[in-house]
Design a protein around this motif. Structure first.
Motif, PDB file in Angstrom:
ATOM      1  N   ALA A  72       8.559   3.945  -4.216  1.00  0.00           N
ATOM      2  CA  ALA A  72       9.305   5.113  -5.098  1.00  0.00           C
ATOM      3  C   ALA A  72      10.740   4.397  -5.319  1.00  0.00           C
ATOM      4  CB  ALA A  72       9.507   6.212  -4.240  1.00  0.00           C
ATOM      5  N   GLY A  73      11.314   4.867  -6.260  1.00  0.00           N
ATOM      6  CA  GLY A  73      12.530   4.044  -6.969  1.00  0.00           C
ATOM      7  C   GLY A  73      13.909   4.937  -6.945  1.00  0.00           C
ATOM      8  N   PRO A  74      14.887   4.249  -7.598  1.00  0.00           N
ATOM      9  CA  PRO A  74      14.646   2.988  -8.181  1.00  0.00           C
ATOM     10  C   PRO A  74      14.650   1.974  -7.010  1.00  0.00           C
ATOM     11  CG  PRO A  74      16.649   4.186  -8.879  1.00  0.00           C
ATOM     12  CD  PRO A  74      16.063   5.034  -7.445  1.00  0.00           C
ATOM     13  N   VAL A  75      13.921   0.741  -7.584  1.00  0.00           N
ATOM     14  CA  VAL A  75      13.919  -0.677  -6.786  1.00  0.00           C
ATOM     15  C   VAL A  75      14.477  -1.575  -7.500  1.00  0.00           C
ATOM     16  CG1 VAL A  75      11.688  -0.106  -6.310  1.00  0.00           C
ATOM     17  CG2 VAL A  75      11.916  -1.455  -7.983  1.00  0.00           C
ATOM     18  N   ASP A  76      14.962  -2.669  -6.907  1.00  0.00           N
ATOM     19  CA  ASP A  76      15.668  -3.749  -7.606  1.00  0.00           C
ATOM     20  C   ASP A  76      14.758  -5.085  -7.123  1.00  0.00           C
ATOM     21  OD1 ASP A  76      17.050  -5.975  -8.537  1.00  0.00           O
ATOM     22  OD2 ASP A  76      18.930  -4.999  -8.031  1.00  0.00           O
ATOM     23  N   ALA A  77      13.788  -5.451  -8.061  1.00  0.00           N
ATOM     24  CA  ALA A  77      12.937  -6.655  -7.317  1.00  0.00           C
ATOM     25  C   ALA A  77      13.768  -7.993  -7.440  1.00  0.00           C
ATOM     26  CB  ALA A  77      11.809  -6.606  -8.398  1.00  0.00           C
TER      27      ALA A  77
END
Length: 320
Positions: A72-77
């Motif tokens: 679940a996000g936000p993510v920062d790959a």
């Protein structure tokens, strides 16, 4: 095609699931824990580690080549961090680093949960065979991901295709993201139910006020319930058409709990799409329900690790 299994994690506000997935998309081993979403970040991480410990206890773990995470996000790959809206203890949490340490240094690929489900649908589901696709999850929120030119397209941070936060009503209600009139603010399950209640719909004797109950009322002919789903369909159609205009998708796949409403949602969605997707190069977009079901997050996280593994040195090729 490599047949070595890939490990995967599916992390949301309700559950943390883990698995080993083989080269045909079959789940060989699985584990699950509730998400302690109201606890501090380390408590949440301990639940992740418990899931990984259970999966890694399998003798098949020794042949795992990589691990994919759909969160679940936000993510920062690019930074390897996650900040799920519904997991307050994780803000900029270094999940990739911690999972790499917990798995003995396996290469880790992180994407948003919408991108993970897109990977699953492109590999095993309704988007299979399509080089340009949008896959959506319409549930408590509205997320999504893109396949472009035959490849998963997560964007630099792993969030590309997040259709839920395209604004389709410039003067609409304020969304929790800070913008106004977002697709999610109109088409998510809670907002379908909210709008129906505000319009005068009342639940049955069981008091169920969920979107599923509104869908049942719509099937029974309740005009307020029908109108709430039609408004949701209109918002989805506008977002799909905007996406198609930008990147020329040929199919939009819709999963999540709200999609279980069936033709209560899909019939007005197809009608509305004719109004919004009017340019010649976006006409004829196919609308299809998702096929990968409850395992989409786990299968998709594994597929994303295979498809995007170059970011982190992953060599496996689960999706061919």
């Amino acid at each position: 095609m490599h047949t070595d299994p890939v490990a995967s994690l599916d992390i949301g506000g309700t559950k943390i699931a883990g698995a080993l997935v083989d080269g045909n998309g079959r789940i060989l081993v699985r584990a699950q824990r509730p998400t302690p979403a109201r606890e501090d970040g380390e408590t949440v991480m301990r639940a992740v580690e418990a899931v990984l410990a259970e999966v890694s206890a399998s003798p098949l773990w020794a042949s795992a080549t990589a691990i994919g995470i759909g969160s679940a996000g936000p993510v920062d790959a690019s930074a390897g961090t996650v900040s799920p809206v519904n997991v307050a203890g994780w803000r900029g949490f270094p999940l990739v680093e911690r999972v790499r340490a917990a798995t003995g240094g396996l290469p880790v690929t992180l994407v948003g949960d919408g991108v993970a489900i897109t990977a699953a649908e492109h590999w095993q589901g309704a988007a299979r065979g399509y080089d340009n696709a949008l896959c959506m999850v319409v549930s408590t929120g509205v997320g999504g991901g893109l396949v472009l030119n035959g490849k998963l397209h997560p964007g630099p941070t792993g969030n590309a295709g997040h259709i839920g936060h395209i604004s389709v009503d410039l003067d609409g209600d304020l969304c929790p993201c800070g913008a106004r009139g977002c697709v999610e603010r109109i088409a998510s399950g809670p907002n379908i139910a909210r709008r129906a209640l505000e319009g005068g719909w009342r639940p049955g004797p069981d008091g169920d006020t969920s979107a599923a109950a509104v869908a049942a009322a719509a099937r029974a002919g309740d005009p307020v319930a029908i109108a709430s789903f039609e408004r949701a369909a209109q918002a989805l159609a506008a977002g799909i058409a905007a996406t198609a205009t930008l990147v020329e998708i040929r199919i939009a796949v819709i999963g999540g709990g709200v999609a279980n409403a069936g033709e209560v949602l899909f019939a007005p969605l197809r009608r509305s799409l004719q109004d919004y997707a009017s340019l010649s190069f976006v006409q004829g977009i196919k609308i299809a329900p998702a096929l990968t079901g409850r395992d989409a997050g786990l299968v998709g996280a594994a597929a994303a690790a295979a498809a995007l593994g170059g970011r982190d040195g992953t060599a496996a090729a689960v999706s061919g």
